[in-house]
Scaffold this motif. Sequence first.
Motif, PDB file in Angstrom:
ATOM      1  N   LEU A 176       3.840   5.867   4.791  1.00 26.54           N
ATOM      2  CA  LEU A 176       3.178   5.560   3.526  1.00 26.54           C
ATOM      3  C   LEU A 176       3.340   4.076   3.199  1.00 26.54           C
ATOM      4  O   LEU A 176       2.376   3.428   2.816  1.00 26.54           O
ATOM      5  CB  LEU A 176       3.743   6.445   2.423  1.00 26.54           C
ATOM      6  N   ARG A 177       4.542   3.579   3.379  1.00 26.81           N
ATOM      7  CA  ARG A 177       4.796   2.167   3.058  1.00 26.81           C
ATOM      8  C   ARG A 177       3.955   1.226   3.927  1.00 26.81           C
ATOM      9  O   ARG A 177       3.493   0.200   3.470  1.00 26.81           O
ATOM     10  CB  ARG A 177       6.275   1.822   3.229  1.00 26.81           C
ATOM     11  N   LEU A 178       3.762   1.600   5.192  1.00 18.73           N
ATOM     12  CA  LEU A 178       2.952   0.763   6.088  1.00 18.73           C
ATOM     13  C   LEU A 178       1.508   0.685   5.601  1.00 18.73           C
ATOM     14  O   LEU A 178       0.888  -0.370   5.638  1.00 18.73           O
ATOM     15  CB  LEU A 178       2.998   1.307   7.509  1.00 18.73           C
ATOM     16  N   TYR A 179       0.959   1.804   5.154  1.00 15.45           N
ATOM     17  CA  TYR A 179      -0.415   1.803   4.663  1.00 15.45           C
ATOM     18  C   TYR A 179      -0.558   1.002   3.377  1.00 15.45           C
ATOM     19  O   TYR A 179      -1.589   0.427   3.104  1.00 15.45           O
ATOM     20  CB  TYR A 179      -0.924   3.233   4.460  1.00 15.45           C
ATOM     21  N   GLU A 180       0.485   0.970   2.573  1.00 17.54           N
ATOM     22  CA  GLU A 180       0.444   0.178   1.348  1.00 17.54           C
ATOM     23  C   GLU A 180       0.348  -1.309   1.650  1.00 17.54           C
ATOM     24  O   GLU A 180      -0.158  -2.081   0.838  1.00 17.54           O
ATOM     25  CB  GLU A 180       1.681   0.468   0.486  1.00 17.54           C
ATOM     26  N   LEU A 181       0.813  -1.718   2.819  1.00 16.17           N
ATOM     27  CA  LEU A 181       0.795  -3.128   3.206  1.00 16.17           C
ATOM     28  C   LEU A 181      -0.519  -3.559   3.853  1.00 16.17           C
ATOM     29  O   LEU A 181      -0.772  -4.752   3.994  1.00 16.17           O
ATOM     30  CB  LEU A 181       1.952  -3.424   4.166  1.00 16.17           C
ATOM     31  N   LEU A 182      -1.344  -2.599   4.248  1.00 10.37           N
ATOM     32  CA  LEU A 182      -2.616  -2.935   4.889  1.00 10.37           C
ATOM     33  C   LEU A 182      -3.557  -3.627   3.905  1.00 10.37           C
ATOM     34  O   LEU A 182      -3.576  -3.297   2.723  1.00 10.37           O
ATOM     35  CB  LEU A 182      -3.309  -1.672   5.402  1.00 10.37           C
ATOM     36  N   PRO A 183      -4.372  -4.557   4.392  1.00 10.36           N
ATOM     37  CA  PRO A 183      -5.369  -5.175   3.504  1.00 10.36           C
ATOM     38  C   PRO A 183      -6.394  -4.113   3.090  1.00 10.36           C
ATOM     39  O   PRO A 183      -6.820  -3.295   3.893  1.00 10.36           O
ATOM     40  CB  PRO A 183      -6.017  -6.252   4.362  1.00 10.36           C
ATOM     41  N   ALA A 184      -6.765  -4.146   1.839  1.00 10.69           N
ATOM     42  CA  ALA A 184      -7.674  -3.131   1.307  1.00 10.69           C
ATOM     43  C   ALA A 184      -9.079  -3.686   1.138  1.00 10.69           C
ATOM     44  O   ALA A 184      -9.795  -3.311   0.226  1.00 10.69           O
ATOM     45  CB  ALA A 184      -7.141  -2.625  -0.022  1.00 10.69           C
ATOM     46  N   ASP A 185      -9.495  -4.561   2.035  1.00  9.89           N
ATOM     47  CA  ASP A 185     -10.788  -5.212   1.857  1.00  9.89           C
ATOM     48  C   ASP A 185     -11.870  -4.700   2.806  1.00  9.89           C
ATOM     49  O   ASP A 185     -12.929  -5.301   2.908  1.00  9.89           O
ATOM     50  CB  ASP A 185     -10.644  -6.729   2.004  1.00  9.89           C
ATOM     51  N   ASP A 186     -11.626  -3.560   3.501  1.00 13.21           N
ATOM     52  CA  ASP A 186     -12.672  -3.067   4.389  1.00 13.21           C
ATOM     53  C   ASP A 186     -13.818  -2.491   3.567  1.00 13.21           C
ATOM     54  O   ASP A 186     -13.618  -1.851   2.544  1.00 13.21           O
ATOM     55  CB  ASP A 186     -12.129  -2.039   5.389  1.00 13.21           C
ATOM     56  N   ALA A 232     -16.006  -0.063   3.957  1.00 13.72           N
ATOM     57  CA  ALA A 232     -16.177   1.382   3.809  1.00 13.72           C
ATOM     58  C   ALA A 232     -15.026   2.021   3.043  1.00 13.72           C
ATOM     59  O   ALA A 232     -15.103   3.181   2.666  1.00 13.72           O
ATOM     60  CB  ALA A 232     -16.310   2.031   5.182  1.00 13.72           C
ATOM     61  N   GLY A 233     -13.962   1.280   2.806  1.00 16.08           N
ATOM     62  CA  GLY A 233     -12.831   1.818   2.055  1.00 16.08           C
ATOM     63  C   GLY A 233     -11.939   2.722   2.877  1.00 16.08           C
ATOM     64  O   GLY A 233     -11.189   3.513   2.321  1.00 16.08           O
ATOM     65  N   GLY A 234     -12.009   2.611   4.205  1.00 17.97           N
ATOM     66  CA  GLY A 234     -11.243   3.485   5.082  1.00 17.97           C
ATOM     67  C   GLY A 234      -9.750   3.463   4.838  1.00 17.97           C
ATOM     68  O   GLY A 234      -9.113   4.509   4.764  1.00 17.97           O
ATOM     69  N   SER A 235      -9.173   2.271   4.702  1.00 17.57           N
ATOM     70  CA  SER A 235      -7.732   2.205   4.471  1.00 17.57           C
ATOM     71  C   SER A 235      -7.373   2.737   3.083  1.00 17.57           C
ATOM     72  O   SER A 235      -6.335   3.371   2.912  1.00 17.57           O
ATOM     73  CB  SER A 235      -7.206   0.788   4.670  1.00 17.57           C
ATOM     74  N   LYS A 236      -8.247   2.515   2.114  1.00 14.48           N
ATOM     75  CA  LYS A 236      -7.997   3.060   0.767  1.00 14.48           C
ATOM     76  C   LYS A 236      -8.067   4.581   0.785  1.00 14.48           C
ATOM     77  O   LYS A 236      -7.275   5.254   0.126  1.00 14.48           O
ATOM     78  CB  LYS A 236      -9.009   2.511  -0.235  1.00 14.48           C
TER      79      LYS A 236
END
Length: 103
Positions: free
Chosen positions: A1-11, A13-17
């Motif tokens: 979970l913590r790793l995903y919180e660090l990903l840039p959220a600018d894609d 399609a919103g895939g990482s979000k």
Amino acid sequence: LRLYELLPADDAAGGSKLTLAKLYENTGDTKKAAALYQEVLDVKGDSLTALRGAARLSEADQQLAQSLGYWQQLTKAARPARNAALRPRWTMASRRQGPEGAM
């Protein structure tokens, strides 16, 4: 979970979000999950994954009118005839079924 919180959220399609929202939902942090689903819907209002997630969370929170609205949006967004790539298949299947196959 913590790793995903660090990903840039600018894609776009919103895939990482969406991934992070599902992780929050699965770990019980529904407020953060709902906020992320809404962020995706603000950019891409016909995201089937975001609509489904928002509908589930609204229903779990007993916001049934809001949940119904999301489910209705999902139904409209998921119609095969709306998607140009699926339209020929949908038309052919409908013709094959004919009036005798109608319910």
